[in-house]
Design a protein around this motif. Structure first.
Motif, mmCIF file in Angstrom:
data_model
loop_
_atom_site.group_PDB
_atom_site.id
_atom_site.type_symbol
_atom_site.label_atom_id
_atom_site.label_comp_id
_atom_site.label_asym_id
_atom_site.label_seq_id
_atom_site.Cartn_x
_atom_site.Cartn_y
_atom_site.Cartn_z
ATOM 1 N N GLU A 23 -19.716 13.578 -3.613
ATOM 2 C CA GLU A 23 -20.503 12.764 -2.688
ATOM 3 C C GLU A 23 -21.309 13.692 -1.806
ATOM 4 O O GLU A 23 -20.826 14.754 -1.402
ATOM 5 N N GLY A 24 -22.529 13.293 -1.491
ATOM 6 C CA GLY A 24 -23.364 14.067 -0.588
ATOM 7 C C GLY A 24 -24.565 14.669 -1.284
ATOM 8 O O GLY A 24 -24.626 14.725 -2.515
ATOM 9 N N ASP A 25 -25.527 15.107 -0.482
ATOM 10 C CA ASP A 25 -26.765 15.654 -1.050
ATOM 11 C C ASP A 25 -27.050 17.072 -0.572
ATOM 12 O O ASP A 25 -28.158 17.554 -0.706
ATOM 13 N N SER A 26 -26.044 17.770 -0.053
ATOM 14 C CA SER A 26 -26.282 19.121 0.467
ATOM 15 C C SER A 26 -26.632 20.130 -0.628
ATOM 16 O O SER A 26 -27.205 21.168 -0.345
ATOM 17 N N ARG A 32 -26.229 16.420 -7.470
ATOM 18 C CA ARG A 32 -26.685 15.203 -6.778
ATOM 19 C C ARG A 32 -25.493 14.308 -6.444
ATOM 20 O O ARG A 32 -24.453 14.367 -7.105
ATOM 21 N N ASN A 33 -25.669 13.484 -5.444
ATOM 22 C CA ASN A 33 -24.658 12.503 -5.066
ATOM 23 C C ASN A 33 -24.272 11.681 -6.293
ATOM 24 O O ASN A 33 -25.134 11.136 -6.978
ATOM 25 N N GLY A 34 -22.988 11.615 -6.606
ATOM 26 C CA GLY A 34 -22.510 10.852 -7.746
ATOM 27 C C GLY A 34 -22.314 11.659 -9.016
ATOM 28 O O GLY A 34 -21.722 11.166 -9.981
ATOM 29 N N ASP A 35 -22.804 12.908 -9.054
ATOM 30 C CA ASP A 35 -22.583 13.770 -10.215
ATOM 31 C C ASP A 35 -21.102 14.123 -10.315
ATOM 32 O O ASP A 35 -20.355 14.041 -9.339
ATOM 33 N N TYR A 36 -20.704 14.543 -11.505
ATOM 34 C CA TYR A 36 -19.355 15.069 -11.715
ATOM 35 C C TYR A 36 -19.445 16.586 -11.803
ATOM 36 O O TYR A 36 -20.381 17.121 -12.391
ATOM 37 N N VAL A 100 -21.897 20.955 -14.142
ATOM 38 C CA VAL A 100 -22.287 19.718 -13.468
ATOM 39 C C VAL A 100 -22.677 18.706 -14.529
ATOM 40 O O VAL A 100 -23.441 19.017 -15.435
ATOM 41 N N GLU A 101 -22.131 17.512 -14.417
ATOM 42 C CA GLU A 101 -22.529 16.410 -15.288
ATOM 43 C C GLU A 101 -23.211 15.373 -14.410
ATOM 44 O O GLU A 101 -22.591 14.791 -13.524
ATOM 45 N N GLN A 102 -24.497 15.183 -14.654
ATOM 46 C CA GLN A 102 -25.248 14.230 -13.853
ATOM 47 C C GLN A 102 -24.842 12.808 -14.211
ATOM 48 O O GLN A 102 -24.329 12.559 -15.301
ATOM 49 N N ILE A 103 -25.104 11.896 -13.304
ATOM 50 C CA ILE A 103 -24.734 10.501 -13.543
ATOM 51 C C ILE A 103 -25.480 9.930 -14.746
ATOM 52 O O ILE A 103 -25.066 8.936 -15.307
#
Length: 133
Positions: A23-26, A32-36, A100-103
């Motif tokens: 969670e978050g966009d830092s 990105r928010n929601g990525d794994y 990183v796995e994007q949504i």
């Protein structure tokens, strides 16, 4: 009481990786928010400038990029920030973000190409902020 952090610590300390949703966009645009993210255990000696680490900080679990490495601590910053974080001691580091796995389902390793994009993004944000003043 939230059991996520103690459970995650135990999994990583046992030498296993862990995958979870962030969670978050830092760390935008790299994460990105929601990525794994896939976090793997790592020793301090394995860390390099540009790696993204997961650490337990005053604000909770934080995945930020290493900007400087000192003897027993590291300095980090979110890709979407112009300011560095307070120093993180070796004991606060849980692991390194390896993938990183994007949504959307696309998956990528965190490597040099992502570092270049992150640096370019930070530079553009810096210029934009300067010219808006």
């Amino acid at each position: 009481m939230n059991q996520f952090e103690p459970t995650l610590r135990a999994v990583l300390a046992a030498g296993h990786g862990a995958r979870f949703r962030v969670e978050g966009d830092s760390m935008y645009p790299a994460i990105r928010n929601g990525d794994y993210v896939q976090v793997v255990p790592c020793a301090m000696a394995e860390l390099r400038r540009g790696d993204v680490i997961l650490a337990s900080t005053g604000r909770g679990l934080t995945a930020h990029r290493i900007t400087r490495i000192e003897a027993q601590r590291v300095i980090t910053r979110g890709d979407n920030s112009l300011r560095t974080d307070p120093a993180i001691d070796k004991a606060q580091i849980l692991g390194r973000v390896a993938e990183v796995e994007q949504i959307t389902g696309d998956s990528r390793k965190i490597d040099g190409s992502v570092k270049i994009i992150a640096v370019a993004g930070a530079f553009i944000r810096h210029l934009r902020k300067r010219f808006q003043q």
